[in-house]
Structures are given as structure tokens and as C-alpha cells.
Design an enzyme around this catalytic site. Structure first.
Site, PDB file in Angstrom:
ATOM      1  CB  SER A 154      37.571  52.173  47.812  1.00  0.00           C
ATOM      2  OG  SER A 154      38.710  52.600  47.420  1.00  0.00           O
ATOM      3  CE1 TYR A 167      37.766  49.033  43.199  1.00  0.00           C
ATOM      4  CE2 TYR A 167      38.757  51.223  43.980  1.00  0.00           C
ATOM      5  CZ  TYR A 167      38.257  49.817  44.310  1.00  0.00           C
ATOM      6  OH  TYR A 167      38.614  49.336  45.638  1.00  0.00           O
TER       7      TYR A 167
HETATM    8  P1  NAD Z   1      40.330  40.534  46.428  1.00  0.00           P
HETATM    9  O1  NAD Z   1      40.691  40.693  44.671  1.00  0.00           O
HETATM   10  O2  NAD Z   1      41.229  39.847  47.039  1.00  0.00           O
HETATM   11  O3  NAD Z   1      39.049  40.090  46.562  1.00  0.00           O
HETATM   12  C1  NAD Z   1      37.717  40.414  45.770  1.00  0.00           C
HETATM   13  C2  NAD Z   1      36.716  39.282  45.685  1.00  0.00           C
HETATM   14  O4  NAD Z   1      35.724  39.678  45.142  1.00  0.00           O
HETATM   15  C3  NAD Z   1      37.377  37.971  45.312  1.00  0.00           C
HETATM   16  O5  NAD Z   1      36.895  36.919  46.004  1.00  0.00           O
HETATM   17  C4  NAD Z   1      36.605  37.963  43.851  1.00  0.00           C
HETATM   18  O6  NAD Z   1      36.508  36.571  43.445  1.00  0.00           O
HETATM   19  C5  NAD Z   1      35.284  38.590  44.394  1.00  0.00           C
HETATM   20  N1  NAD Z   1      34.387  38.946  43.198  1.00  0.00           N
HETATM   21  C6  NAD Z   1      34.802  39.545  41.941  1.00  0.00           C
HETATM   22  N2  NAD Z   1      33.750  39.659  41.214  1.00  0.00           N
HETATM   23  C7  NAD Z   1      32.798  38.974  41.853  1.00  0.00           C
HETATM   24  C8  NAD Z   1      31.483  38.723  41.409  1.00  0.00           C
HETATM   25  N3  NAD Z   1      31.022  39.294  40.178  1.00  0.00           N
HETATM   26  N4  NAD Z   1      30.539  37.948  42.276  1.00  0.00           N
HETATM   27  C9  NAD Z   1      31.077  37.619  43.336  1.00  0.00           C
HETATM   28  N5  NAD Z   1      32.337  37.776  43.789  1.00  0.00           N
HETATM   29  C10 NAD Z   1      33.275  38.761  42.859  1.00  0.00           C
HETATM   30  O7  NAD Z   1      40.415  42.012  46.676  1.00  0.00           O
HETATM   31  P2  NAD Z   1      40.174  42.556  48.094  1.00  0.00           P
HETATM   32  O8  NAD Z   1      41.135  43.684  48.256  1.00  0.00           O
HETATM   33  O9  NAD Z   1      39.922  41.802  49.195  1.00  0.00           O
HETATM   34  O10 NAD Z   1      38.930  43.222  47.922  1.00  0.00           O
HETATM   35  C11 NAD Z   1      37.779  43.406  48.657  1.00  0.00           C
HETATM   36  C12 NAD Z   1      37.035  44.568  48.596  1.00  0.00           C
HETATM   37  O11 NAD Z   1      37.534  45.829  49.140  1.00  0.00           O
HETATM   38  C13 NAD Z   1      36.568  44.987  47.294  1.00  0.00           C
HETATM   39  O12 NAD Z   1      35.133  45.810  47.044  1.00  0.00           O
HETATM   40  C14 NAD Z   1      37.607  46.267  46.978  1.00  0.00           C
HETATM   41  O13 NAD Z   1      37.056  47.238  45.934  1.00  0.00           O
HETATM   42  C15 NAD Z   1      37.597  46.765  48.425  1.00  0.00           C
HETATM   43  N6  NAD Z   1      38.915  47.575  48.763  1.00  0.00           N
HETATM   44  C16 NAD Z   1      40.036  46.791  48.784  1.00  0.00           C
HETATM   45  C17 NAD Z   1      41.322  47.677  49.321  1.00  0.00           C
HETATM   46  C18 NAD Z   1      42.560  47.214  49.219  1.00  0.00           C
HETATM   47  O14 NAD Z   1      43.496  47.725  49.407  1.00  0.00           O
HETATM   48  N7  NAD Z   1      42.747  45.658  49.333  1.00  0.00           N
HETATM   49  C19 NAD Z   1      41.158  49.007  49.218  1.00  0.00           C
HETATM   50  C20 NAD Z   1      39.919  49.649  49.258  1.00  0.00           C
HETATM   51  C21 NAD Z   1      38.864  49.009  48.865  1.00  0.00           C
END
Ligand code: NAD
Length: 269
Positions: A154, A167
């Protein structure tokens, strides 16, 4: 929909692939020819839907349940993937979550949960992937590398984030875990890189973009003046998984519309 054969015959495990960025990455890797293991911890229906949709457009995919912070479940997932597809060539450590609170109010449970999933989960999956790459050995006709690992981090691996200390600490940890793994594993021809998304429209941050006011406020942090979409991350993940990035190791691609360029200083500060 763009299709290629850059990842033809390769197997990619994508964690947390039933939602958001993971789902977008699963589709992108499939469209580049990879067979995709769609990991989920909750939401089997959504995971099955991703598999069905990938198959409907001519790809190959399977679901695999595992809590990425559970050692036995991660090992069982890799065993299942290898049984089904013969090996694993690519791991995308994507699963992640938030448990937000001020430091004064943060419970130990909130702290531990975020570190366990976001950081320990990446270690557990990386370890199993590396063991499988070593067991299988090189297959030069498929890829120049023995294996490829992408760590979803991130912009908060370098931008501090008040009320999200757990986080930010987990993602800062991912950054140096990724670089250390890259340094250690490069001699074995295993490439480890990171993607640090800025603001991408997914369920994790709906509050930040779902209303006009929220989106306008968010855009103040994004010099490129658009909120990202999962396809932006899918493209970066495909490149880092393919031989097009064969000489790239231990780097992070910030896919953030310039969020890490200190937009507050754009007018001289
Ligand atoms: P999201 O909530 O849509 O997806 C997260 C996924 O991780 C979900 O499918 C959830 O079920 C899964 N998950 C959570 N705990 C878990 C576990 N213990 N075992 C297996 N799966 C698990 O969110 P997203 O935005 O798609 O996030 C995906 C990644 O991208 C994350 O690592 C998040 O930190 C990172 N991220 C997202 C953003 C953003 O703007 N959306 C920005 C920076 C980083």
C-alpha cells in the site's frame, strides 16, 4: 478485453481473490494465459462466481479455501493447487484487511489481526510458494524465473496513516519482507516484487469514494485526478508475473496516480 499468452501454462495462486483487487488480478492473470487458484477465506459463492466467469471467457481456475494466517490451511491450499495444476509458478500475496482505531483505543486483538493477515499471511504463503518452486525446479520454456512472487502492499508502506497504525505497520513490514525475500531468493532465480496501490475502488474503502463529496475530497490526494480501478493493479501484476519484467527484482511499483508525490506541495507548499 485484452488477451495474451505471456503466462501460458503457468499456475498463479491469488489470495483474497473473491473481492476487489484480488479478483481483478485473477482476471488479468487468466487473460494472460495463467491457470488461477482463487483463494478465499469467507465468501465461497463469490469465489465460485469468479471461477465460473474466468471459465466462461475461456480461462482455467479453481477455488481454494484458506485463512492466509493459518499455517495448516495455507499448506493445504498449496497441496491442492499442486495436485490440480501440477505446480505453482506465481503467487500474488493480496489478502489484507483493516481494523481501524486510534492508538489509544486500539485493542490488542485489532493489532494482532491486521499483523497476522497482512504480514504473517504473506510470509506463510511465500514460504510454501518458495518450497514448491524449489521442488519443481526450472522450466525455461515456461518462464526464465524459477518463480514469481508479488506482495500487495500500500502507499501506506511509506505514508504514515493516523488511526491506522496496525495497517501502516503491517504494510511497512511487507515492504522490507518483500525486499529481503528478493535479496535472499534472487540467486535461485525467484523474483519477488511489490505493488503499492493508492486509492483503488474496492469494498475495503467504499466510504472514501462512494459519494460525490468523498470522491472530491479523495481526489485532492491524487495528482492524476482519478480514483484507481482494479484493472490498474491487474496490469501491473501481469507485467511483474511475466518475463517482460525478468530483470526486475525487489522493487515496488506505486500504482497510485501520484499519491506518493506529496500533492500538498504542488503549489509550493
Ligand atoms: P477487499 O476487502 O475487497 O479484498 C480483500 C480480500 O482479502 C478479500 O477477499 C478478503 O476476504 C480477503 N481476506 C481477508 N482476510 C483474509 C484471510 N485471513 N485469508 C484469506 N483472505 C483474506 O479489499 P482490496 O482493496 O481488494 O484489498 C486487497 C489488497 O490491496 C489488500 O492487501 C489491501 O491492503 C491492498 N490495498 C488496497 C487499496 C485500495 O485502495 N483498495 C489500497 C492499498 C492497498
Amino acid at each position: 478485453m485484452e488477451k495474451s499468452e505471456k503466462l501460458k501454462d503457468q499456475c498463479a495462486v491469488v489470495t483474497g481473490a473473491n473481492s476487489g483487487i484480488g479478483k481483478g488480478v485473477a482476471f488479468a492473470l487468466s487473460r494472460a494465459g495463467a491457470k488461477v487458484v482463487v483463494n478465499y477465506v469467507v465468501g465461497e459463492t463469490e469465489a465460485s462466481k469468479v471461477v465460473q466467469e474466468i471459465k466462461a471467457e475461456g480461462g482455467e481456475a479453481m477455488i481454494a479455501h484458506a485463512d492466509v494466517s493459518n499455517e495448516q490451511q495455507v499448506q493445504a491450499m498449496f497441496t491442492k493447487a499442486v495436485k490440480e495444476y501440477g505446480t505453482v509458478d506465481i503467487l500474488v500475496n493480496n489478502a489484507g484487511l483493516q481494523r481501524d482505531a486510534t492508538i489509544a483505543e486500539m485493542t490488542l486483538e485489532q493489532w494482532n489481526k491486521v499483523i497476522e493477515v497482512n504480514l504473517t499471511g504473506q510470509f506463510l504463503c511465500t514460504r510454501e510458494a518458495v518450497r514448491e518452486f524449489q521442488r519443481r525446479g526450472p522450466v525455461p520454456e515456461r518462464s526464465s524465473a524459477l518463480g514469481k512472487i508479488i506482495c500487495m502492499s500500500s502507499v501506506h508502506d511509506i505514508i504514515p496513516w493516523a488511526t491506522h497504525a496496525n495497517y501502516a505497520a503491517s504494510k511497512g513490514g511487507v515492504l522490507l519482507f518483500m525486499k529481503t525475500a528478493a535479496q535472499e531468493l534472487a540467486p535461485q532465480k525467484i523474483r519477488v516484487n511489490g505493488i503499492s496501490p493508492g486509492a483503488i475502488k474496492t469494498p475495503i474503502n467504499t466510504d472514501a469514494w462512494s459519494t460525490k463529496e468523498a470522491e472530491e475530497s479523495l481526489l485532492k490526494l491524487i495528482p492524476y485526478k482519478r480514483v484507481g480501478v482494479v484493472e490498474d493493479i491487474g496490469k501491473a501484476a501481469t507485467w511483474l508475473s511475466s518475463d517482460d519484467s525478468d530483470y526486475v527484482n525487489g522493487i515496488t511499483i506505486y500504482v497510485d496516480g501520484g499519491m506518493t508525490c506529496y500533492p500538498e506541495f504542488a503549489d509550493g507548499g
